[in-house]
Every structure is written in structure tokens, then in C-alpha cells.
Design a protein around this motif. Structure first.
Motif, PDB file in Angstrom:
ATOM      1  N   SER A 197       0.844  -1.174   0.032  1.00 49.07           N
ATOM      2  CA  SER A 197       0.171   0.436   0.291  1.00 49.07           C
ATOM      3  C   SER A 197       1.044   1.250   0.163  1.00 49.07           C
ATOM      4  O   SER A 197       0.657   1.901  -0.650  1.00 49.07           O
ATOM      5  CB  SER A 197      -0.549   0.140   1.362  1.00 49.07           C
ATOM      6  OG  SER A 197      -2.088  -1.561   1.715  1.00 49.07           O
TER       7      SER A 197
ATOM      8  N   GLN B   1      -3.649   5.669   1.628  1.00 48.38           N
ATOM      9  CA  GLN B   1      -3.892   4.477   2.117  1.00 48.38           C
ATOM     10  C   GLN B   1      -4.779   3.356   3.315  1.00 48.38           C
ATOM     11  O   GLN B   1      -4.403   2.497   2.915  1.00 48.38           O
ATOM     12  CB  GLN B   1      -2.348   3.743   1.700  1.00 48.38           C
ATOM     13  CG  GLN B   1      -2.194   3.465   0.204  1.00 48.38           C
ATOM     14  CD  GLN B   1      -2.532   3.439  -1.081  1.00 48.38           C
ATOM     15  OE1 GLN B   1      -3.330   2.520  -1.276  1.00 48.38           O
ATOM     16  NE2 GLN B   1      -2.783   4.276  -2.196  1.00 48.38           N
TER      17      GLN B   1
ATOM     18  N   PRO C  60      -5.216  -6.371   1.121  1.00 49.08           N
ATOM     19  CA  PRO C  60      -4.765  -4.679   0.214  1.00 49.08           C
ATOM     20  C   PRO C  60      -5.342  -4.432  -0.794  1.00 49.08           C
ATOM     21  O   PRO C  60      -4.922  -4.915  -1.843  1.00 49.08           O
ATOM     22  CB  PRO C  60      -3.554  -4.492   1.238  1.00 49.08           C
ATOM     23  CG  PRO C  60      -2.834  -5.804   1.170  1.00 49.08           C
ATOM     24  CD  PRO C  60      -3.691  -6.642   0.710  1.00 49.08           C
TER      25      PRO C  60
END
Lengths: 344, 344
Positions: B170, B322, B342
Motif C-alpha cells: 500500500s 492508503q 490490501p
């Protein structure tokens, strides 16, 4: 004439066997007339290599061994079943006293297992540490232990400190060598449980010149002559040393080839740069001794070439003449109770 | 307009405080208009430094803190007694949600202790790892843990693998990052007790792209995106990286100055060499995030300069945008039972 130093060389172990092993052994014989080597391996292959060189035939003997232990084999099984392997035969020759020491570039796992099972530990030594010399700005330091005894106890590390100190003083000629414990901070209260328990024991040990905790960051600068550590951390340190060195070299070379100006400059600095980097190469210093056994077992890199093999064979001279094992024995039976100095 | 990313900067921590800290914070503000910094420290000193620069005053705020925690102070005592220190105040601002993250170049010990005690761990995270990015031939790898949790358990390492994987994907934008466990051999049966217990747990973990054991020797070549390790070994790896780099640089410089030819060559290669070595400098990559806390705590080197501080402040943007902590939370409550990826 001084007594001969008999060294068994595992001619079949490592990536460059038997060629570099035989050549290194012959070079050691030619360099120092105290050395006699026993080249252990497949007779035919070894003799074929030997035929390339000139040497005193009285100081080179070939011992046939029909089997070879490969790197990928499970160590314990290999040592137990391959009785006629070059590695097992070398170890037996040390155990029986035919040889004072041995050199192998073969399987690390099998060497460690065989060292304990076949060569055997000196009475009083609980674990036999693998202790390579690593280059520093000031010269070399001994990293002990570096892969032999994972999950060691504080009492093991205390023995490593004693053994390492004796080795650096007697074999490397460092007077009153400094001993540090590898830690993640310089203060006494820092560290993991093992280091915290070991620290006070080392502090009390009169036989060594203990200077406290040392950080990995300061090892390359030469912060201590002997770096005491548990095998896992020691192995990580050693391997990072090698890896960072290799990568930096690769990146520097690549960078220098990136434009014309630096290409010309590179030609001018090449000899100097080569000399500098060679001096800081972990592999230059011969193999790592596995200490605390009934005889010296030197483990060299799998990729070892002549120079490393030669230096490893020559290591056995000081080891024998300085009576390292007798000194270790005295210190182990004494076990920290009274100061016994290695002979200067 | 996107939401502001509020970052507390410990203006008094580190060797170069407050000058480099203030300058780095201002540069981050000038580089990215999503950033607002809170400079925490002795008001008068901070303002004196701030007066040197031009910046949007709406995005720089000074928060007075009368005390400073020194590196030599025992961490727990310092955190408990120096309530008006710049470090403690930064941490409280993160805890209370005034700030999304914070940056300090001060005492590592106090930062680790304060992180746990004042900022607090995300529910489900048992230990908060310190996870620096280290340079490799291919780019960077995340080393997790590197000094926060010595003597960690297998379950801790499993969490580190998950957290590290989320961070690399991320924040660093690495798709399906490879995860390796630091070991002293590449085979599954190698290692110490901790690694042997952890290995099968990681192998079963569907959320990560586990590639098995990695050796320290291969880390500089970029063998894995995330290197999972216990803090002691990780710290040794990181510090050896730094130490070998520094020593090699010093030796190369010294070598190049040793004769006229190489001196001239050195002038020609200088710009290229400098660029290469800069790319392989651990300190270039901003600070190490202490992950798994209720907010991002970035610990930079004590000797940090402007560039490192700036990069550390900018790290907080991706961390917030993120939603790293939300992802960690999900994965912790899920705890390896079901695959939660993710967001790409």
C-alpha cells in the motif's frame, strides 16, 4: 627438525574439487616445509590433478575414499552412512591422531555434525563454535560463533569468549585481545535475554579482556578483536558482510561503466580499487576454524580457490605449535576460577 | 480538497535538532500541499530556525514543549517523568488524533517505549515492529522487525509478515510483495527454534506471498520485498549494512588518494561513484516506521539531516491515504483465517 604438522585435506568437497583443493594443498607444502598433507578422495582423480605439479613426494600422500558427501544431503544421515566418504575419512584421521587438523570446502552441515560426532569435543567444551576471521579497517576480528550452535546458552557464550581469546592471542598473535559481546546497543541494560544473562558472566571473567557490548555497525571498523555472539546473529552478521560487499562492488562497477569519463577514470583507479577491495574480502582469510574439538577442523567456503585452501592448511601450523587445544583444555577445566594466561 | 495530513515533528530530538528538523519539515510542507506540520519543541529555538524560511503559515504550527529527552536517559523513566518533552507531546498528539503521524530523530529506546505506552497498539497487534526500508540492487526491501521486540514469539513474526506485506503493497506500491524469513540457510529444516516454529505458520498464511527462507547474504541483492526477522537478528543485519558500507567507502577513498594516477582517476569517477553510493545508503530512505500503532511513528537516525526528515514526513501521506491502519486492523481481527487483500 621440528615435528611435522599433518593436515588432511578433503579433496572432494566444494564447488572446485578436486582441482583447487589439490593445488592449494600442494602450494602449502611448497611454501612451508613443516607441512605434510593427506589428500583424501577418489585416488584416480586426485592423482590426475597432482600430476600437474612439482612437490616433495614425502610430504604429500593420497588416501583413497570412494564416496563424496554432497551439499544437499541431510548432514546426520550423510555422516552416519557414508563411511567411505572423503569428509568422514578426514575426520577419522584427526580423531585417531594421524592428522593434527583437516580442511574441507564441503557441506557445512555435515562438517558441523561430523566435527561433534567423529572428531569429538575437548573435555569440558559443551559446544564447538565456528569462528571465521573477518576483515576490518584495523586488520581482522574473530567472529565466534557463526553458525555451529544456534540457540546457545550463556555458559556456551562464556566458553566461546575464552576459546576465541586464546585463538586470537596464540594463533593471530594479538596481545591481550579485546573481547566484545554483539549487542543491539552499547549500554549494559540493552539486548535480548541471552545477552543480558551473558554480559555479567563475561564481565566477571578474569581470563579475558572484556570491553562490553559492541554494535554490528562498529564491527567493520575493528571495534574488538573477538566478537562473541550466538550462532544465528553471528551468521547474519557474516553473511551481510559478504552480501553488502558483493553488491556494492557490482553497483560501483556498473556505475563506472555508465559514461565515458568515468570509464577512463575507472581504468586509472582499477589497480588501487582492486587492492582495496581484496583486502576487505571475507574469503581472503582462509577458512573458519571449528574450535574446541580434538584437533583443528577448518571449514572453507564452498567456492574456495587455491589461496583460501593454502591459507587454511597453513593455519594448522600455529594451531599445533602454539598448543591451542592444550590451552583450551586448561581453561575449560579451570573454568573461569583462576587466571590462566595463554603463553604470549 | 483532500483531507490534510497532520504530522507532528519532534523538533528537539537528534544530533541536528532543531535546525535540520525544522528545515526538513518546512521542505515537506513546500513540496506537498497535503502536509501540515506541528513543530514540537522549545518555542523560541524553533521560531528562530523557522524565521530563515518561506512557507505557507497556515500549514506550519509551533507547539511549545519545555523539556527534551536525551539519548542516554533510561527510556521508561524518561517517558514517564518528562511529560512536557517534545517526544511525549508528539506522541500524545498522535494518540488524541490531532496528528496522523509523527517523526522523531530522538532516543530510539524512548520512541519504542513511548510508542507502546503513549500511542498504543492497534487492537490485535501484540508487538509493534520497527521496520526500516533498506536499499538493494533492485530497489528497497522492508526489514521487519529491526529492534523493537527482542525475543519475539512465532505469532509475533506472523503478524510482522502481515503488517510488512500491507505496508509494502500500500505505501511502496509493490504488487503482491514477496515475503521471506531471515534464516541461516535456504532449506526449510535449517534455523533456530524460533524460525523452525514460524516457518510452517508463514507457509500456511494465505494473505502473504511467502517465498521461504532467505539468507542475509542475498538480502542486498533484493531477494525478497519483505524480510521477516526477530529484532536482534534484524538489528544486526541493518547495522552491519551500515557499517560495511561506511567502512568500504572509507577504504576506497583512502586507496584512491594513495597515488597520483588513482588520484586523477578518482576525480573523473567522483560524480558517478557518489551517485552510486548515495543510492545504496541506508539513510537515504527516510526513517523507519514503527508499525501497528494507533498512528504512524517514524523513527529516523539520530544524525538525520533535512532530506531524511522531509522524506519521513512525506511517508505519512501514503500511510494515511492508503488507510494502512484500517488494513492492519482488518487483518489482525481476521488473523490469518481468510484472505483479505490490501487494496491495490
Amino acid at each position: 627438525m621440528a615435528e611435522m604438522v599433518n593436515v588432511a585435506v578433503d579433496a572432494m568437497g566444494g564447488d572446485n574439487a578436486p582441482a583447487e583443493l589439490v593445488k592449494g594443498a600442494v602450494e602449502a607444502v611448497n611454501e612451508d616445509n613443516r607441512i605434510k598433507v593427506f589428500l583424501v578422495g577418489r585416488q584416480e582423480e586426485v592423482n590426475k590433478e597432482l600430476a600437474k605439479y612439482t612437490y616433495d613426494p614425502a610430504r604429500v600422500e593420497v588416501v583413497h575414499a570412494s564416496e563424496v558427501i554432497e551439499t544437499a544431503e541431510p548432514p546426520v544421515v550423510a555422516i552416519r552412512t557414508k563411511k567411505d566418504s572423503s569428509l568422514v575419512k578426514c575426520m577419522k584421521m584427526v580423531r585417531e591422531g594421524t592428522c593434527d587438523g583437516m580442511v574441507t570446502a564441503g557441506s557445512t552441515g555435515a562438517t558441523l555434525v561430523g566435527g561433534q560426532l567423529l572428531v569429538g569435543r575437548i573435555k569440558g567444551v559443551d559446544r564447538a563454535p565456528l569462528a571465521p576471521l573477518i576483515p576490518t579497517e584495523k586488520g581482522v576480528s574473530l567472529l565466534i560463533d557463526c553458525g555451529a550452535s544456534v540457540d546457545a546458552k550463556p555458559s556456551n557464550l562464556v566458553q566461546f569468549a575464552l576459546i576465541g581469546s586464546i585463538y586470537m592471542e596464540s594463533v593471530m598473535g594479538v596481545k591481550n585481545p579485546t573481547v566484545g559481546i554483539l549487542n543491539i546497543g552499547a549500554e549494559e541494560e540493552k539486548g535480548n535475554a541471552l545477552v543480558k544473562e551473558t554480559f555479567p558472566l563475561l564481565k566477571e571473567l578474569k581470563e579475558i579482556n572484556f570491553i562490553g557490548s559492541v554494535e554490528a555497525r562498529d564491527v567493520p571498523a575493528g571495534v574488538a578483536d573477538v566478537i562473541v555472539c550466538e550462532a544465528f546473529a553471528g551468521n547474519v552478521l557474516l553473511k551481510t558482510y559478504e552480501g553488502v560487499g558483493m553488491t556494492m562492488l557490482k553497483l560501483i562497477k556498473k556505475g563506472l561503466m555508465s559514461n565515458l569519463k568515468s570509464k577512463i577514470g575507472a581504468l586509472m583507479i582499477k589497480p588501487t580499487l582492486k587492492k582495496t577491495l581484496k583486502g576487505f574480502n571475507v574469503e581472503e582469510y582462509g577458512g573458519a576454524p571449528l574450535l574446541g574439538l580434538n584437533g583443528l577442523v577448518v571449514k572453507t567456503h564452498g567456492s574456495s580457490k587455491t589461496i583460501e585452501i593454502k591459507n587454511s592448511v597453513l593455519q594448522c601450523i600455529a594451531f599445533k605449535e602454539q598448543k591451542i587445544n592444550e590451552k583450551i583444555k586448561e581453561n575449560m577445566s579451570n573454568n573461569g576460577k583462576e587466571k590462566i594466561l595463554p603463553e604470549g
